[in-house]
Design an enzyme around this catalytic site. Sequence first.
Site, mmCIF file in Angstrom:
data_model
loop_
_atom_site.group_PDB
_atom_site.id
_atom_site.type_symbol
_atom_site.label_atom_id
_atom_site.label_comp_id
_atom_site.label_asym_id
_atom_site.label_seq_id
_atom_site.Cartn_x
_atom_site.Cartn_y
_atom_site.Cartn_z
ATOM 1 N N ARG A 1 6.156 13.017 1.193
ATOM 2 C CA ARG A 1 7.119 11.920 1.202
ATOM 3 C C ARG A 1 8.532 12.460 1.014
ATOM 4 O O ARG A 1 8.733 13.448 0.318
ATOM 5 C CB ARG A 1 6.785 10.931 0.081
ATOM 6 C CG ARG A 1 5.685 9.984 0.466
ATOM 7 C CD ARG A 1 5.155 9.218 -0.705
ATOM 8 N NE ARG A 1 6.171 8.803 -1.668
ATOM 9 C CZ ARG A 1 5.914 8.032 -2.716
ATOM 10 N NH1 ARG A 1 4.679 7.587 -2.927
ATOM 11 N NH2 ARG A 1 6.864 7.701 -3.562
ATOM 12 N N ARG B 1 2.015 17.096 -3.633
ATOM 13 C CA ARG B 1 1.379 15.950 -2.972
ATOM 14 C C ARG B 1 1.684 15.852 -1.470
ATOM 15 O O ARG B 1 2.827 16.021 -1.056
ATOM 16 C CB ARG B 1 1.865 14.677 -3.667
ATOM 17 C CG ARG B 1 1.298 13.405 -3.105
ATOM 18 C CD ARG B 1 1.453 12.277 -4.062
ATOM 19 N NE ARG B 1 2.817 11.772 -4.176
ATOM 20 C CZ ARG B 1 3.159 10.761 -4.960
ATOM 21 N NH1 ARG B 1 2.250 10.169 -5.710
ATOM 22 N NH2 ARG B 1 4.402 10.353 -5.015
ATOM 23 N N ARG C 1 9.954 -3.368 -11.766
ATOM 24 C CA ARG C 1 10.514 -2.126 -12.319
ATOM 25 C C ARG C 1 11.781 -2.406 -13.102
ATOM 26 O O ARG C 1 12.319 -1.494 -13.732
ATOM 27 C CB ARG C 1 10.820 -1.157 -11.198
ATOM 28 C CG ARG C 1 9.667 -0.208 -10.851
ATOM 29 C CD ARG C 1 10.135 0.607 -9.690
ATOM 30 N NE ARG C 1 9.536 1.864 -9.442
ATOM 31 C CZ ARG C 1 8.599 2.096 -8.527
ATOM 32 N NH1 ARG C 1 8.036 1.106 -7.885
ATOM 33 N NH2 ARG C 1 8.200 3.323 -8.279
ATOM 34 N N LYS D 1 -1.213 6.283 -10.034
ATOM 35 C CA LYS D 1 -1.230 4.830 -9.843
ATOM 36 C C LYS D 1 -1.847 4.436 -8.509
ATOM 37 O O LYS D 1 -2.716 3.586 -8.446
ATOM 38 C CB LYS D 1 0.218 4.301 -9.827
ATOM 39 C CG LYS D 1 0.638 3.620 -11.059
ATOM 40 C CD LYS D 1 2.034 3.033 -10.883
ATOM 41 C CE LYS D 1 2.959 3.970 -10.164
ATOM 42 N NZ LYS D 1 3.930 3.431 -9.303
ATOM 43 N N ARG E 1 13.523 9.949 -10.345
ATOM 44 C CA ARG E 1 12.552 8.849 -10.426
ATOM 45 C C ARG E 1 11.926 8.780 -11.816
ATOM 46 O O ARG E 1 11.704 7.691 -12.343
ATOM 47 C CB ARG E 1 11.477 9.019 -9.351
ATOM 48 C CG ARG E 1 11.986 8.638 -7.970
ATOM 49 C CD ARG E 1 11.140 9.227 -6.875
ATOM 50 N NE ARG E 1 9.771 8.764 -6.888
ATOM 51 C CZ ARG E 1 8.746 9.416 -6.324
ATOM 52 N NH1 ARG E 1 8.953 10.570 -5.716
ATOM 53 N NH2 ARG E 1 7.546 8.915 -6.371
HETATM 54 P P1 AMP Z 1 6.516 4.279 -5.276
HETATM 55 O O1 AMP Z 1 5.691 4.398 -4.036
HETATM 56 O O2 AMP Z 1 6.057 3.145 -6.179
HETATM 57 O O3 AMP Z 1 6.663 5.593 -6.017
HETATM 58 O O4 AMP Z 1 7.987 3.860 -4.805
HETATM 59 C C1 AMP Z 1 8.743 4.708 -3.970
HETATM 60 C C2 AMP Z 1 10.209 4.307 -4.020
HETATM 61 O O5 AMP Z 1 10.343 2.963 -3.505
HETATM 62 C C3 AMP Z 1 10.824 4.247 -5.402
HETATM 63 O O6 AMP Z 1 11.313 5.511 -5.826
HETATM 64 C C4 AMP Z 1 11.966 3.264 -5.192
HETATM 65 O O7 AMP Z 1 13.043 3.873 -4.518
HETATM 66 C C5 AMP Z 1 11.335 2.262 -4.223
HETATM 67 N N1 AMP Z 1 10.667 1.145 -4.942
HETATM 68 C C6 AMP Z 1 9.335 0.850 -4.991
HETATM 69 N N2 AMP Z 1 9.104 -0.246 -5.728
HETATM 70 C C7 AMP Z 1 10.318 -0.657 -6.167
HETATM 71 C C8 AMP Z 1 10.761 -1.724 -6.995
HETATM 72 N N3 AMP Z 1 9.900 -2.578 -7.560
HETATM 73 N N4 AMP Z 1 12.094 -1.836 -7.218
HETATM 74 C C9 AMP Z 1 12.995 -0.984 -6.675
HETATM 75 N N5 AMP Z 1 12.648 0.047 -5.911
HETATM 76 C C10 AMP Z 1 11.328 0.219 -5.653
#
Ligand code: AMP
Length: 217
Positions: free
Chosen positions: A162, A129, A90, A15, A173
């Site tokens: 990360r 990653r 989400r 993504k 996740r």
């Molecule tokens: P990502 O970079 O999109 O994989 O997001 C990393 C982490 O941020 C996720 O595992 C969640 O803990 C948090 N996160 C990101 N976007 C959201 C969202 N829309 N709602 C809730 N938690 C989020």
Amino acid sequence: MGKRLLIFGPPGAGKGTHAKRLAADLGIPHVATGELLRQAIGQGTEAGRRADEYIRRGELVPDELVESLLAERLARSDAREGYLLDGFPRTVSQARALQELLGHGAGRVDGVLCLEAPEETLVKRIAGRTTCTRCQAVYNRFFHPPQEAGVCDACGAALAARTDDREDAVRRRLAEYRSKTSAVLELFRGLRWPIVSVASTGEVGEVYGRIRAAMGA
Ligand code: AMP
């Protein structure tokens, strides 16, 4: 195609990589809630401190926290003509909040892109990653290693994994994604928002070509 777009995909579906490129090609900001949260954590804000514990466990951050960070971001002038939203909504509550932001229930997005890939591919992509601590370029020790281990090819800064890319957090996740995001997509289908699915397997350039074709961009 209009320019209010959403991108969906499980962790590891590419993504971030594709969204950055697509947004740049379309001349709209790439707005990723994961990045907004990581920035808040880096800045040590109250929102960041609250978000950190959830992110480390691989859980979703509470809706109202993400919703307010996003509302602030979309109020900035560069998002007036459109945006590519990555990682939001989400949950069903977040989808409703987005509808509100789009114009109190009447607004709609112009396209919803879903990236798809088999689970084994996703786990391998995430486990390998690393991201540049300065310019955010993404590497993978299996598929796209940097020339020098731990150092960014583009800017020379250190690479780091990360905190939520550990295997236990990754599994959580993926499970969260499946259970919560599928309800969001159902809601979009009910609203008749245009959804297109693209297989995110194979070479990066090949996947990107599929994305451009599917988005008619
Ligand atoms: P990502 O970079 O999109 O994989 O997001 C990393 C982490 O941020 C996720 O595992 C969640 O803990 C948090 N996160 C990101 N976007 C959201 C969202 N829309 N709602 C809730 N938690 C989020």
